[in-house]
Design a protein around this motif. Structure first.
Motif, short mmCIF file in Angstrom:
data_model
loop_
_atom_site.label_atom_id
_atom_site.label_comp_id
_atom_site.label_asym_id
_atom_site.label_seq_id
_atom_site.Cartn_x
_atom_site.Cartn_y
_atom_site.Cartn_z
N ALA A 56 34.43 34.54 44.05
CA ALA A 56 33.37 33.80 43.35
C ALA A 56 32.92 34.56 42.10
CB ALA A 56 32.20 33.56 44.28
N TYR A 57 32.82 35.87 42.21
CA TYR A 57 32.42 36.68 41.06
C TYR A 57 33.43 36.58 39.93
CZ TYR A 57 31.94 40.91 38.23
OH TYR A 57 31.85 41.80 37.18
N PHE A 58 34.72 36.73 40.26
CA PHE A 58 35.75 36.69 39.22
C PHE A 58 36.03 35.26 38.73
CE2 PHE A 58 36.89 40.96 40.87
CZ PHE A 58 36.87 41.64 39.65
N GLN A 59 35.51 34.27 39.43
CA GLN A 59 35.56 32.90 38.93
C GLN A 59 34.40 32.62 37.98
OE1 GLN A 59 35.58 30.82 42.70
NE2 GLN A 59 37.76 30.36 42.54
N LYS A 61 31.19 32.36 38.74
CA LYS A 61 30.21 31.43 39.32
C LYS A 61 28.84 32.08 39.42
CE LYS A 61 33.55 28.59 41.84
NZ LYS A 61 33.93 28.02 43.15
N LYS A 62 28.23 32.25 38.27
CA LYS A 62 26.95 32.96 38.16
C LYS A 62 25.87 32.34 39.02
CE LYS A 62 23.53 34.36 34.67
NZ LYS A 62 23.20 34.35 33.21
N GLU A 63 25.86 31.01 39.12
CA GLU A 63 24.78 30.33 39.85
C GLU A 63 24.74 30.71 41.32
OE1 GLU A 63 28.47 27.91 40.22
OE2 GLU A 63 27.44 28.97 38.59
N LYS A 78 32.73 36.42 33.15
CA LYS A 78 34.00 35.92 32.66
C LYS A 78 34.85 35.37 33.82
CE LYS A 78 37.93 37.40 29.83
NZ LYS A 78 38.51 38.53 29.06
N LYS A 79 35.61 34.33 33.54
CA LYS A 79 36.47 33.71 34.54
C LYS A 79 37.90 34.24 34.39
CE LYS A 79 38.03 29.22 36.26
NZ LYS A 79 37.94 27.74 36.09
N TYR A 80 38.48 34.67 35.51
CA TYR A 80 39.82 35.21 35.51
C TYR A 80 40.75 34.36 36.40
CZ TYR A 80 37.67 39.49 33.67
OH TYR A 80 36.98 40.39 32.91
N GLU A 135 49.20 35.78 30.36
CA GLU A 135 49.48 35.38 28.98
C GLU A 135 48.82 34.04 28.64
OE1 GLU A 135 53.70 35.47 29.05
OE2 GLU A 135 53.83 37.67 28.85
N LYS A 136 48.84 33.11 29.56
CA LYS A 136 48.25 31.80 29.32
C LYS A 136 46.73 31.87 29.21
CE LYS A 136 47.85 27.11 31.21
NZ LYS A 136 48.30 26.17 32.27
N GLU A 137 46.11 32.65 30.11
CA GLU A 137 44.65 32.72 30.13
C GLU A 137 44.08 33.78 29.18
OE1 GLU A 137 43.16 30.45 31.64
OE2 GLU A 137 44.68 29.68 32.99
N GLY A 138 44.94 34.65 28.68
CA GLY A 138 44.49 35.67 27.74
C GLY A 138 43.70 36.79 28.37
N CYS A 139 43.91 37.05 29.66
CA CYS A 139 43.21 38.13 30.35
C CYS A 139 44.00 38.53 31.59
CB CYS A 139 41.79 37.70 30.74
SG CYS A 139 41.74 36.28 31.86
#
Length: 220
Positions: A56-59, A61-63, A78-80, A135-139
């Protein structure tokens, strides 16, 4: 007060008003101070819930973290891209069972990030999809593996099948080292210490926090 007995999904826990012992400070500490971790604990010790919290953190989902320690510590959210493998619920006593499970995960990821004809093995497919996702997501990607050792433990009475599982897992997990440049964070859990299962002989960058006292310290 609602107790989350048997609940292993962090989002479900937080959105349905269950009690939660705040471990989010540790999530932030791990995510910002290192990259590769291993945690060994007996079953029913909350490993799956902790992985769900990391996911959830790496997605981003701050809320879901409102009111928790990490809510004010993290500033980017940031979303990974995440590759979450759960080996906890499968039965690995049948031949080709491990291949079937890993192939299912890879097929799902490849439907999003693509594949190459030359990627003929599970390890090559895992290697390729990690690179394409980054490469697609840039992270960098995040890899979460729950109960990494279950295929080995379930076949203790079948040495031949166990050897087959061991060889598949060794090649599969070795990708974590070869694709280091594309990986932001990796966290693996299991019941046994990884040195005793011999599937990580090619992976020497895992930090074992099973007995670490630093994880209990407050993040500054």
């Amino acid at each position: 007060m609602k107790y989350p007995i048997g609940i292993q999904d962090f989002e479900k826990l937080r959105t349905n008003g269950y009690s939660y012992v705040d471990k989010s400070r540790f999530v932030y500490k791990l995510a910002t101070e290192g990259e590769y971790y291993f945690l060994s604990r007996p079953r029913r010790f909350g490993k799956s819930l902790f992985l769900s919290t990391l996911e959830a953190y790496f997605q981003g989902k701050k809320e879901l973290f409102k009111g928790l320690a990490i809510y004010d510590l993290e500033t980017e959210w940031k979303k990974y891209p995440i590759f979450h493998i759960d080996l906890n619920t499968a039965n690995f006593r049948e031949k080709d069972s491990l291949y079937t499970v890993l192939n299912d995960y890879l097929t799902t990821w490849e439907s999003k990030y693509g594949t190459r004809e030359s990627e003929a093995t599970l390890a090559l497919r895992f290697k390729g999809v990690i690179a394409r996702a980054a490469e697609k997501e840039g992270c960098g990607v995040v890899i979460l593996i729950d109960e990494y050792d279950k295929p080995i433990l379930q076949t203790l009475r079948d040495p031949e099948l166990q050897a087959e599982h061991r060889a598949q897992l060794k090649a599969f997990y070795s990708v974590l080292k070869t694709q280091d440049r594309y990986i932001k964070f990796a966290f693996l859990t299991g019941v046994t210490k990884f040195g005793k299962v011999s599937v990580f002989s090619d992976l020497n960058n895992l930090t074992d926090i099973s007995m670490a006292t630093v994880i209990s310290a407050s993040a500054e």
